[in-house]
Design a protein around this motif. Structure first.
Motif, PDB file in Angstrom:
ATOM      1  N   ILE A 153      -6.805   1.585 -29.110  1.00 53.90           N
ATOM      2  CA  ILE A 153      -5.692   0.679 -28.818  1.00 53.90           C
ATOM      3  C   ILE A 153      -6.256  -0.631 -28.279  1.00 53.90           C
ATOM      4  CG2 ILE A 153      -3.604   0.344 -27.439  1.00 53.90           C
ATOM      5  CD1 ILE A 153      -3.376   3.418 -27.328  1.00 53.90           C
ATOM      6  N   THR A 154      -5.816  -1.756 -28.860  1.00 57.93           N
ATOM      7  CA  THR A 154      -6.300  -3.068 -28.448  1.00 57.93           C
ATOM      8  C   THR A 154      -5.125  -3.951 -28.070  1.00 57.93           C
ATOM      9  OG1 THR A 154      -8.162  -2.842 -29.993  1.00 57.93           O
ATOM     10  CG2 THR A 154      -7.726  -5.040 -29.097  1.00 57.93           C
ATOM     11  N   ALA A 156      -0.088  -3.896 -29.419  1.00 58.04           N
ATOM     12  CA  ALA A 156       0.003  -3.210 -28.135  1.00 58.04           C
ATOM     13  C   ALA A 156       0.189  -4.235 -27.033  1.00 58.04           C
ATOM     14  CB  ALA A 156      -1.247  -2.376 -27.873  1.00 58.04           C
ATOM     15  N   HIS A 189       2.675   0.640 -27.534  1.00 57.71           N
ATOM     16  CA  HIS A 189       1.947   0.242 -28.732  1.00 57.71           C
ATOM     17  C   HIS A 189       2.464   1.005 -29.941  1.00 57.71           C
ATOM     18  CE1 HIS A 189      -0.365   4.029 -29.064  1.00 57.71           C
ATOM     19  NE2 HIS A 189      -0.206   4.054 -27.756  1.00 57.71           N
ATOM     20  N   SER A 199      -9.857   4.399 -21.582  1.00 57.33           N
ATOM     21  CA  SER A 199      -8.870   5.231 -22.271  1.00 57.33           C
ATOM     22  C   SER A 199      -8.334   4.524 -23.512  1.00 57.33           C
ATOM     23  CB  SER A 199      -7.719   5.561 -21.315  1.00 57.33           C
ATOM     24  OG  SER A 199      -6.614   6.085 -22.016  1.00 57.33           O
ATOM     25  N   LEU A 200      -7.997   3.254 -23.378  1.00 56.44           N
ATOM     26  CA  LEU A 200      -7.458   2.505 -24.516  1.00 56.44           C
ATOM     27  C   LEU A 200      -8.488   2.394 -25.630  1.00 56.44           C
ATOM     28  CD1 LEU A 200      -5.544  -0.328 -22.618  1.00 56.44           C
ATOM     29  CD2 LEU A 200      -4.558   1.649 -23.775  1.00 56.44           C
ATOM     30  N   ARG A 201      -9.741   2.175 -25.272  1.00 54.36           N
ATOM     31  CA  ARG A 201     -10.778   2.091 -26.303  1.00 54.36           C
ATOM     32  C   ARG A 201     -10.953   3.426 -27.015  1.00 54.36           C
ATOM     33  NH1 ARG A 201     -13.755  -0.222 -22.202  1.00 54.36           N
ATOM     34  NH2 ARG A 201     -13.609  -2.471 -22.126  1.00 54.36           N
ATOM     35  N   CYS A 226       1.044   1.195 -21.209  1.00 58.27           N
ATOM     36  CA  CYS A 226       0.770   0.507 -22.471  1.00 58.27           C
ATOM     37  C   CYS A 226       1.782   0.954 -23.511  1.00 58.27           C
ATOM     38  CB  CYS A 226      -0.650   0.796 -22.943  1.00 58.27           C
ATOM     39  SG  CYS A 226      -1.103  -0.093 -24.463  1.00 58.27           S
ATOM     40  N   LEU A 258       0.207  -4.416 -22.609  1.00 53.27           N
ATOM     41  CA  LEU A 258       0.005  -3.774 -21.311  1.00 53.27           C
ATOM     42  C   LEU A 258       1.156  -4.127 -20.387  1.00 53.27           C
ATOM     43  CD1 LEU A 258      -3.812  -4.283 -20.607  1.00 53.27           C
ATOM     44  CD2 LEU A 258      -2.610  -2.099 -20.633  1.00 53.27           C
TER      45      LEU A 258
END
Length: 747
Positions: free
Chosen positions: A530-531, A506, A501, A524-526, A499, A508
């Motif tokens: 990070i969205t 961000a 960002h 992990s992203l949440r 990812c 993927l």
């Protein structure tokens, strides 16, 4: 203050003793001498506040909890060491819970039954027939260490397993093991499975409504329902979406209302309620929150049997004190902290919160209640109930906020309002489901009709959760990663995801496989706030596509860069066929030269494979990208082999880069000598999963790369890798499991 605290201790002695025990266990987790010192300190405080009896009681509770915690934790650590050196073989165990998964792969906690390791708890990963709680399983396999967390923001499964008392993971080697289930265990499984079937009888098994009902009534997480789960999580009502103490309390309330309507005396009603509460906890799998709440209800309601005034804090203290003296490791489970913390907040803070809404419960000025009309009395009753509900919701929200912020990095102020809507809906849903189960043996058609009506309630509850989660400012993600970063995940079985960002956007770069995306990448992203809104795919391999729909259900994906147009992979076809229907704009690698990324970066398409050669091997259809980022060049070769590398060399393209981020081709050489010479990298970041064998990185390759003066970050040792550019313009590369970063200065 001393007089107030002394009065509090007299009124709630069990709660204070439980807090003493919990504090001593927390101190002992750092060092045992700290736990003993904490017990001594509490003894001195007790003597100063209330005399030698209180001092002796606090010291006994604290030191007993520390002793049991130290003994259990030491025994588990010793068992972990022993099992790490045990070769495995034929092993017998008893299942502690029903296995979850499928006959292809299932897992459950189990206790070993034979040899010197009898009595040790392990996490059993098996194949074949799925056992139920109480079954005896025999299989051939090997013991492995508890898996460590390998990526930033990922759920710490190792810590969770250790708090469960698990000492090792047992991996079965073959699927021909035996499962022996006693008549009692088989009956229990039959009752649980029958209950599960009846709460959704009449609904489509795979429907959203059935999934929500099963989640609320029996705690079963619906598959592929990430968007629904996110709505409940962001509205602060996720506790209503799975069986917890709230549901046990609701079952008790439903039983209390029914027994009161039947005119059953209070003492007899309590005696009937306790089996109902424990029975519901058992039939839903005895989840820890449900068990804790059942015992708390037993202590609280038991006061009526003995004609004593019930006290919520003392009931909480009795259960917490018993838990600390039985196994202090429970204290370090987030669920335990939230369960006890919320109840304590409700008990202590509801009276304070009630002042905020006191105006709502006030009658009209100069109008006595005896002079009110029926509608005026009804309106006053409704306002008082609303004020009471708001007070409880506010106290619970304030009490849980520090814990949810610490464990999950999320604040949900909207939960105070969302709970007012969703908790009553869950109560209705639960009550209708239980009534449908009760009616099924005598009136199955009526039961099915009720389940279909319940499906409407479930659907409305989802819409309500989505509406509350969409309110601006209703939830905040804390600890958001704001610095521009490229994060490369370390995943199993050759899957890959990364990812890129900054604080505003961000993207993927591959998504991992279906399982790793749902259980590692997305959480992990949440957790990091990070969205992603864009996806770049390297090739049509299932280990890079995230399963397709789970990706755009988890995040608001608006565009995706596709490496080819046709492929045999079902997940890739889902991207091509279903993605546009959800509003995703698809771009083809062969049709563009570059793609703009966050932080002013640019993704250059170095090589695009033939778009229609769908019968070719997926690893031979890799798109090669180069990331241009503040003067640095990063080459993403994914699983490309020497065949693709030769095409790039024959095309005489500029492929120079500072860093290569590489996977492994299934059957071809990766990063051949000529290709390395043309790229001239300073660092190679290489994936290296232990299984399957074709994905494992040969040590000879690592040695050769290092002999060329290239720094190698082997993800078998580094775990996930993050790349950042510091204020001096240096590229800092840090492995999650590494202590010292690699720092590159501009050439």
């Amino acid at each position: 203050m001393r007089a107030w605290f002394d009065g509090f201790c007299v009124k709630h002695p069990l709660f204070v003793a439980a807090m003493v025990a919990a504090a001593c266990v927390a101190a002992a987790d750092v060092r045992i001498t700290w736990g003993l010192a904490a017990g001594l300190a509490f003894a001195v405080a007790g003597a100063w506040l209330g005399g030698w009896k209180r001092a002796l009681g606090w010291a006994f509770c604290g030191w007993l909890a520390v002793a049991v915690f130290t003994w259990r934790d030491g025994a588990r650590k010793e068992a972990e060491k022993v099992l790490a050196s045990t070769p495995g073989g034929l092993v017998k165990a008893r299942m502690l819970k029903d296995a979850r998964g499928s006959e292809q792969f299932w897992s459950a906690p189990a206790i070993l039954l034979d040899g010197g390791n009898a009595g040790v708890t392990v996490w059993w990963e098996g194949r074949g027939q799925m056992p139920v709680a109480g079954s005896r399983v025999t299989a051939c396999g090997r013991f492995g260490p508890i898996p460590v967390t390998r990526n930033e923001g990922e759920f710490d499964r190792a810590a969770w397993l250790r708090t469960q008392g698990v000492a090792a993971v047992f991996h079965t080697i073959w699927a021909d093991g035996t499962v022996e289930t006693s008549a009692l265990a088989e009956l229990g499984a039959k009752l649980r499975h029958g209950f599960r079937a009846r709460v959704t009888d009449g609904l489509d098994e795979a429907s959203l409504e059935a999934g929500v009902i099963r989640a609320v009534v029996i705690g079963e997480t619906p598959p592929d329902a990430e968007q629904v789960i996110a709505a409940f999580r962001n509205s602060g009502t996720l506790h209503a979406f799975s069986v917890s103490g709230l549901h046990v309390a609701m079952v008790g309330s439903i039983g209390w209302l029914v027994l009161g309507w039947l005119g059953v005396p209070r003492r007899w009603a309590v005696a009937l309620l306790l089996p109902l509460i424990f029975g519901y906890s058992w039939i839903t799998g005895n989840s820890p929150p449900a068990v804790r709440s059942a015992w708390m209800a037993a202590v609280f309601l038991g006061a009526f049997i003995f004609r004593r005034k019930p006290d919520l804090l003392n009931a909480l203290g009795a259960v917490l004190l018993a838990a600390m003296c039985w196994d202090g490791r429970l204290l370090f489970q987030p669920g335990v902290q939230l369960s006890y913390g919320v109840v304590a907040a409700i008990a202590v803070g509801t009276a304070w919160a009630a002042r905020t809404f006191a105006w709502m419960a006030e009658p009209e000025l100069y109008l006595p209640e005896r002079r009110m009309s029926r509608w005026q009395k009804c309106w006053l009753w409704m306002r008082r109930k609303l004020a009471q509900s708001l007070s409880v919701s506010l106290a619970a929200g304030v009490g849980s906020s520090p814990l949810t912020a610490f464990h999950f990095g999320l604040l949900t102020p909207i939960s105070v309002l969302a709970g007012l809507v969703l908790v009553p809906m869950v109560f209705i849903l639960l009550a209708v489901a239980l009534l449908a189960v009760a009616l099924h043996p005598v009136a199955a058609p009526v039961s099915r009709c009720m389940n279909r009506l319940n499906g409407c309630v479930a659907k409305v509850s989802v819409l309500a959760a989505e509406a509350f989660s969409a309110i601006p400012g209703g939830h905040f993600q804390l600890g958001r990663e704001m610095q521009p970063t490229l994060r490369i995940y370390d995943l199993e079985h050759g899957a890959a995801a990364a990812c890129f960002h900054d604080g505003a956007g961000a993207v993927l770069l591959d998504c991992g496989d279906h399982h790793s995306f749902k259980h590692r990448v997305a959480p992990s992203l949440r957790r990091l706030g990070i969205t992603p809104d864009s996806v770049v795919l390297s090739h049509p391999d299932g280990g890079h596509l995230g399963g397709g729909p789970p990706v755009w259900e988890a995040f608001p994906i608006r565009q995706a860069l596709m490496p080819v147009r046709l492929a045999r992979s079902p997940s890739f076809r889902a991207w091509m066929n279903d993605g546009p229907q959800t509003g995703i704009r698809l771009l083809e690698a062969s049709a563009i030269e570059s793609l703009a990324l966050p932080d002013g970066a640019r993704l250059e398409v170095i090589h695009a494979p033939p778009p229609f050669a769908q019968d070719a091997l997926a690893d031979d259809r890799v798109a090669i990208y180069r990331l241009h980022w503040r003067g640095w060049k990063l080459l993403l070769t994914s699983d490309a082999g020497m065949g693709t590398e030769m095409k790039l060399l024959d095309a005489a393209k500029d492929i120079t880069a500072d860093v290569i981020i590489a996977g492994r081709h299934q059957s071809d050489i990766t990063l051949c000598d000529r290709f390395l010479h043309a790229v001239d990298p300073r660092v190679i970041i290489a994936s290296n999963p232990p299984f399957p064998p074709e994905e494992k990185l040969p040590s000879s390759s690592v040695d050769y790369w290092k002999s060329r003066g290239i720094e190698v970050l082997d993800q078998a040792h580094t775990g996930g890798v993050t790349l950042r550019i510091n204020d001096a313009g240096n590229l800092c590369i840090q492995g999650f499991l590494s202590d010292v970063p690699v720092v590159l200065k501009p050439r």
